[in-house]
Design a protein around this motif. Structure first.
Motif, PDB file in Angstrom:
ATOM      1  N   ALA A  93       6.319   8.429 -11.513  1.00  0.00           N
ATOM      2  CA  ALA A  93       5.488   9.003 -12.504  1.00  0.00           C
ATOM      3  C   ALA A  93       5.837  10.561 -12.538  1.00  0.00           C
ATOM      4  N   ALA A  94       6.125  11.673 -11.075  1.00  0.00           N
ATOM      5  CA  ALA A  94       5.898  12.885 -11.394  1.00  0.00           C
ATOM      6  C   ALA A  94       7.942  13.138 -11.453  1.00  0.00           C
ATOM      7  N   GLY A  95       8.691  11.907 -11.506  1.00  0.00           N
ATOM      8  CA  GLY A  95      10.104  11.839 -12.001  1.00  0.00           C
ATOM      9  C   GLY A  95      10.544  12.569 -10.605  1.00  0.00           C
ATOM     10  N   GLU A  96      10.497  12.335  -9.460  1.00  0.00           N
ATOM     11  CA  GLU A  96      10.504  12.694  -8.076  1.00  0.00           C
ATOM     12  C   GLU A  96      11.157  11.430  -7.266  1.00  0.00           C
ATOM     13  N   LEU A  97      11.529  10.608  -7.894  1.00  0.00           N
ATOM     14  CA  LEU A  97      12.424   9.746  -7.076  1.00  0.00           C
ATOM     15  C   LEU A  97      13.871  10.270  -7.363  1.00  0.00           C
ATOM     16  N   ASP A  98      14.665  10.117  -6.251  1.00  0.00           N
ATOM     17  CA  ASP A  98      15.917   9.601  -6.392  1.00  0.00           C
ATOM     18  C   ASP A  98      16.567   8.929  -7.554  1.00  0.00           C
ATOM     19  N   PRO A  99      17.787   8.978  -8.351  1.00  0.00           N
ATOM     20  CA  PRO A  99      18.195   7.560  -9.255  1.00  0.00           C
ATOM     21  C   PRO A  99      18.295   6.984  -8.822  1.00  0.00           C
ATOM     22  N   LEU A 100      18.729   6.606  -7.909  1.00  0.00           N
ATOM     23  CA  LEU A 100      18.872   5.530  -7.158  1.00  0.00           C
ATOM     24  C   LEU A 100      17.896   4.704  -7.113  1.00  0.00           C
ATOM     25  N   ALA A 101      16.360   5.410  -6.290  1.00  0.00           N
ATOM     26  CA  ALA A 101      15.434   4.359  -5.967  1.00  0.00           C
ATOM     27  C   ALA A 101      14.059   4.879  -6.747  1.00  0.00           C
ATOM     28  N   ALA A 102      15.210   4.912  -8.189  1.00  0.00           N
ATOM     29  CA  ALA A 102      14.192   4.679  -9.269  1.00  0.00           C
ATOM     30  C   ALA A 102      14.486   3.448  -9.772  1.00  0.00           C
ATOM     31  N   ARG A 103      15.917   3.818 -10.277  1.00  0.00           N
ATOM     32  CA  ARG A 103      16.172   2.406 -10.351  1.00  0.00           C
ATOM     33  C   ARG A 103      15.556   0.964 -10.252  1.00  0.00           C
ATOM     34  N   VAL A 104      15.536   1.068  -8.704  1.00  0.00           N
ATOM     35  CA  VAL A 104      15.424  -0.431  -7.599  1.00  0.00           C
ATOM     36  C   VAL A 104      13.802  -0.303  -8.661  1.00  0.00           C
ATOM     37  N   LEU A 105      12.967   0.549  -8.329  1.00  0.00           N
ATOM     38  CA  LEU A 105      11.912   0.618  -8.146  1.00  0.00           C
ATOM     39  C   LEU A 105      11.293  -0.216  -9.956  1.00  0.00           C
ATOM     40  N   GLU A 106      12.358   0.432 -10.913  1.00  0.00           N
ATOM     41  CA  GLU A 106      12.371   0.342 -12.969  1.00  0.00           C
ATOM     42  C   GLU A 106      12.548  -1.602 -12.388  1.00  0.00           C
ATOM     43  N   GLN A 107      13.306  -1.622 -11.740  1.00  0.00           N
ATOM     44  CA  GLN A 107      14.236  -3.075 -11.309  1.00  0.00           C
ATOM     45  C   GLN A 107      12.709  -3.784 -11.211  1.00  0.00           C
ATOM     46  N   HIS A 108      12.008  -3.707 -10.528  1.00  0.00           N
ATOM     47  CA  HIS A 108      10.511  -4.140 -10.109  1.00  0.00           C
ATOM     48  C   HIS A 108       9.835  -4.316 -10.403  1.00  0.00           C
ATOM     49  N   LEU A 109       9.862  -2.988 -11.512  1.00  0.00           N
ATOM     50  CA  LEU A 109       8.188  -2.628 -13.004  1.00  0.00           C
ATOM     51  C   LEU A 109       8.703  -3.864 -13.653  1.00  0.00           C
ATOM     52  N   ALA A 110       9.927  -4.055 -13.982  1.00  0.00           N
ATOM     53  CA  ALA A 110       9.940  -5.037 -14.965  1.00  0.00           C
ATOM     54  C   ALA A 110       9.266  -6.400 -14.294  1.00  0.00           C
ATOM     55  N   GLY A 111       9.138  -6.846 -13.334  1.00  0.00           N
ATOM     56  CA  GLY A 111       8.641  -7.815 -13.027  1.00  0.00           C
ATOM     57  C   GLY A 111       7.687  -8.082 -12.322  1.00  0.00           C
ATOM     58  N   CYS A 112       6.518  -7.087 -12.435  1.00  0.00           N
ATOM     59  CA  CYS A 112       5.241  -7.098 -11.694  1.00  0.00           C
ATOM     60  C   CYS A 112       4.519  -6.544 -12.156  1.00  0.00           C
ATOM     61  N   GLU A 113       3.426  -6.794 -12.367  1.00  0.00           N
ATOM     62  CA  GLU A 113       2.448  -6.023 -13.408  1.00  0.00           C
ATOM     63  C   GLU A 113       1.715  -5.211 -13.455  1.00  0.00           C
ATOM     64  N   ARG A 128       1.021  -1.519  -0.160  1.00  0.00           N
ATOM     65  CA  ARG A 128      -0.309  -0.526  -0.084  1.00  0.00           C
ATOM     66  C   ARG A 128       1.060   1.459  -0.089  1.00  0.00           C
ATOM     67  N   ASN A 129       1.781   1.023  -1.172  1.00  0.00           N
ATOM     68  CA  ASN A 129       2.970   2.079  -0.706  1.00  0.00           C
ATOM     69  C   ASN A 129       2.759   3.065  -2.478  1.00  0.00           C
ATOM     70  N   SER A 130       1.795   3.250  -2.799  1.00  0.00           N
ATOM     71  CA  SER A 130       1.900   3.761  -3.792  1.00  0.00           C
ATOM     72  C   SER A 130       2.387   5.474  -4.316  1.00  0.00           C
ATOM     73  N   ALA A 131       2.460   5.824  -2.878  1.00  0.00           N
ATOM     74  CA  ALA A 131       2.337   6.586  -3.494  1.00  0.00           C
ATOM     75  C   ALA A 131       4.400   6.695  -3.752  1.00  0.00           C
ATOM     76  N   MET A 132       4.283   6.140  -3.800  1.00  0.00           N
ATOM     77  CA  MET A 132       6.399   5.614  -5.240  1.00  0.00           C
ATOM     78  C   MET A 132       5.791   5.408  -5.936  1.00  0.00           C
ATOM     79  N   LEU A 133       4.709   5.163  -6.659  1.00  0.00           N
ATOM     80  CA  LEU A 133       4.453   4.830  -7.878  1.00  0.00           C
ATOM     81  C   LEU A 133       4.504   6.389  -8.648  1.00  0.00           C
ATOM     82  N   VAL A 134       3.726   7.282  -7.769  1.00  0.00           N
ATOM     83  CA  VAL A 134       3.039   8.638  -8.427  1.00  0.00           C
ATOM     84  C   VAL A 134       3.928   9.608  -8.264  1.00  0.00           C
ATOM     85  N   ALA A 135       5.311   9.176  -7.052  1.00  0.00           N
ATOM     86  CA  ALA A 135       6.607   9.923  -7.122  1.00  0.00           C
ATOM     87  C   ALA A 135       7.352  10.222  -8.763  1.00  0.00           C
TER      88      ALA A 135
END
Ligand SMILES: [Zn+2]
Length: 163
Positions: free
Chosen positions: A17-37, A8-15
């Motif tokens: 999309a808004a380009g507000e995540l720091d590069p490291l967090a964005a990379r980790v999230l993108e790795q997760h997105l690749a495997g989570c539909e 229930r941390n969809s705020a992270m997905l919102v951040a």
């Protein structure tokens, strides 16, 4: 990483999309997105929404907007939902809004005193109970005043708008 949707941390997905995540967090999230539909589809919706917002341009406000609005109010013309929404904020003059702020502060103090009596009165003497009861009583009076103010103000604002 833990799935933002499952946690229930969809705020992270919102951040993201808004380009507000720091590069490291964005990379980790993108790795997760690749495997989570589930997360991938929410992220895609968010990004689509941000693109739509970027593309949207607010129409320019006409120079006589205020004059026409006040005239319509004066004529008693039916107001649209956003005009009704804006009314209470215009209707409170600053001199009335300030005491309201002070009252809000008082209510907050009273709330704190009631919640943590120990931290404000380490050794409560018998009479301090009476003081607090007084404060509660005056807070209740303030609440009553606020309610009366609310009623008076809504009646008065109709009069003010007509001028
Ligand atoms: Zn996920």
């Amino acid at each position: 990483m833990n799935c933002p949707i499952e946690n229930r941390n969809s705020a992270m997905l919102v951040a993201h999309a808004a380009g507000e995540l720091d590069p490291l967090a964005a990379r980790v999230l993108e790795q997760h997105l690749a495997g989570c539909e589930a997360c991938r589809s929410v992220a895609a919706e968010q990004i689509a929404m941000w693109k739509a917002l970027d593309a949207w341009e607010a129409p320019p406000v006409s120079p006589d907007f205020d004059r026409r609005l006040y005239r319509r109010i004066g004529e008693g013309a039916p107001l649209s939902w956003w005009e009704r929404l804006a009314r209470p904020f215009r209707a409170i003059p600053l001199r009335q809004a300030l005491p309201l702020t002070a009252t809000a502060g008082l209510l907050l103090m009273a709330g704190l005193l009631l919640q943590h009596p120990g931290s404000y009165a380490p050794a409560p003497a018998p009479h301090s109970q009476a003081v607090r009861a007084d404060q509660v009583e005056s807070t209740l009076d303030d609440l009553d005043l606020l309610r009366q103010f609310g009623t008076a103000n809504s009646a008065e604002s109709v009069h003010n708008d007509a001028m």
